[in-house]
Design an enzyme around this catalytic site. Structure first.
Site, PDB file in Angstrom:
ATOM      1  N   GLY A  98      97.381 119.731  66.989  1.00 14.62           N
ATOM      2  CA  GLY A  98      97.021 118.908  68.130  1.00 14.62           C
ATOM      3  C   GLY A  98      95.884 119.570  68.874  1.00 14.62           C
ATOM      4  O   GLY A  98      94.706 119.326  68.608  1.00 14.62           O
ATOM      5  N   SER A  99      96.231 120.444  69.809  1.00 17.36           N
ATOM      6  CA  SER A  99      95.201 121.176  70.547  1.00 17.36           C
ATOM      7  C   SER A  99      94.426 122.126  69.640  1.00 17.36           C
ATOM      8  O   SER A  99      93.247 122.400  69.873  1.00 17.36           O
ATOM      9  CB  SER A  99      95.844 121.955  71.694  1.00 17.36           C
ATOM     10  OG  SER A  99      96.481 121.081  72.600  1.00 17.36           O
ATOM     11  N   GLU A 101      93.477 113.167  74.474  1.00 22.15           N
ATOM     12  CA  GLU A 101      92.117 113.723  74.511  1.00 22.15           C
ATOM     13  C   GLU A 101      92.051 115.048  75.258  1.00 22.15           C
ATOM     14  O   GLU A 101      91.138 115.293  76.050  1.00 22.15           O
ATOM     15  CB  GLU A 101      91.127 112.700  75.090  1.00 22.15           C
ATOM     16  CG  GLU A 101      90.959 111.483  74.188  1.00 22.15           C
ATOM     17  CD  GLU A 101      89.815 110.587  74.596  1.00 22.15           C
ATOM     18  OE1 GLU A 101      88.762 111.106  75.013  1.00 22.15           O
ATOM     19  OE2 GLU A 101      89.963 109.368  74.480  1.00 22.15           O
TER      20      GLU A 101
END
Length: 379
Positions: free
Chosen positions: A131-132, A363
């Site tokens: 993800g990150s 985002e």
């Protein structure tokens, strides 16, 4: 900076309000319950020029700047966060990536269809285990003659099922190398390219979110955006603008929740007077209004910098962080002001409450925004 709305913003705001009242508000809870992605709404928004807000007219867009873009997304989100999210993702991610980093041939081929919503766009960076930590992605592209062969998957992708074209960032080099990833344009119907199940989400339920799957998907060499190894760098620049998108989305949700709570507080009578006359409620409303004002100023600053072509990494991260966090706070207080009614689906604030949370995650999480800001101020 002049903080007054320009003529375009005033015109756009009224156009969006009129559209939202007619085409969105009557149906938003039905879409929310059924998780329907109302494609026809986006086609109509495309006719109004709102699916290619900052794309130049030569490519079929409206040719506006980012101040107008903030207006579009926030005004839609005041009514429905789901529709606002999809408008934001389509404009800033897929369409924006091709506009800012694509070749002239790619722009001419794809932007006119995207800017008018003839085609719906998707954008894929996130994966199940990354993800990150986007640099740790596992989806790969290997060159084979005049094609790239892509294998892997992307998840939490907006418009993964309905999208006609996707920009995806995959690994073409070593894992963890910021120059080891590349961006590709992949059209729906390409052999080996498919979508997975739709996610059953807490909020933003009318904005389609699903998985993209690549099984020996062969993509022509000309579909590479920019040069090999530039995908991650391009993505970080795209996300700078994307933070304005999510900040605008959060701002709209906060405004929608606040305006609903303000109206209700004037109508709800307890102990012989409207509850807005009680200090406990009045102070809540004052805090909500102040935080919304501050978020809007941060967003306008970021939009101004984007229009000027200046670096906005720190400012857009601040705007996204603050706007998304206060959206959650404002929606929470709106539910509290409505009391028991706020917890029911017959009143609007429970949906704002559910929708707001995504803004602190999508985002770039709030934690990642703080990381970006801290790195910028410590340079």
């Amino acid at each position: 900076m002049n903080f007054d709305q320009n003529e375009n913003q005033i015109m756009i705001a009224q156009m969006v309000r009129d559209f939202a009242e007619k085409e969105i508000r009557p149906y938003l809870m039905d879409w929310d319950e059924s998780q329907e992605f109302p494609v026809h709404v986006f086609k109509k928004l495309g006719e109004l020029g709102l699916m290619g807000v900052f794309i130049p007219e030569q490519y079929g867009g409206s040719g506006f700047g980012y101040l107008e873009y903030v207006t579009v997304v926030s005004e839609i989100a005041k009514v429905c966060g789901s529709i606002g999210l999809s408008v934001a993702a389509h404009n800033s991610l897929c369409t924006g990536h091709i506009y800012y980093h694509g070749s002239e041939e790619q722009k001419k081929k794809y932007l006119p269809k995207l800017a008018t919503a003839e085609w719906i766009g998707a954008w894929g960076l996130t994966e199940t285990g990354t993800g990150s930590d986007a640099g740790g992605m596992n989806t790969t592209a290997v060159r084979d003659g005049d094609h790239w062969v892509i294998n892997g998957s992307k998840n939490f992708i907006t418009h993964a099922i309905t999208g006609d074209v996707a920009v995806v960032i995959v690994r073409t080099g070593e894992k963890g190398d910021s120059h080891g990833m590349s961006a590709f344009i992949i059209e729906k119907g390409t052999p080996g390219f498919s979508s997975g199940k739709k996610e059953n989400k807490m909020g933003m339920r009318a904005s389609e979110t699903a998985e993209l799957i690549f099984d020996n998907c062969r993509v022509p060499l000309e579909n590479l955006i920019g040069k090999e190894g530039e995908g991650f760098i391009q993505s970080m620049k795209v996300l700078d603008g994307g933070r304005i998108s999510i900040g605008s989305l959060a701002l709209g949700i906060a405004k929608g929740a606040y305006e609903a709570a303000l109206k209700y507080s004037k109508e709800r009578v307890q102990f012989g007077k409207p509850i807005s006359q009680f200090q406990a409620i009045g102070f809540k409303l004052a805090d909500m209004a102040t935080k919304i004002e501050a978020a809007e100023l941060l967003l306008n600053q970021s939009a101004f910098l984007k229009n000027e072509g200046r670096n906005l990494t720190r400012e857009s991260a601040m705007a996204k962080l603050y706007a998304s966090e206060i959206a959650v706070e404002v929606a929470n207080e709106a539910v509290q002001i409505f009391g028991g009614y706020g917890y029911t689906k017959d009143f609007p604030v429970e949906k704002f409450y559910r929708d707001a949370k995504l803004c602190t995650i999508g985002e770039g999480t709030s934690e990642i925004q703080k990381l970006v800001i801290s790195r910028e101020i410590l340079k």
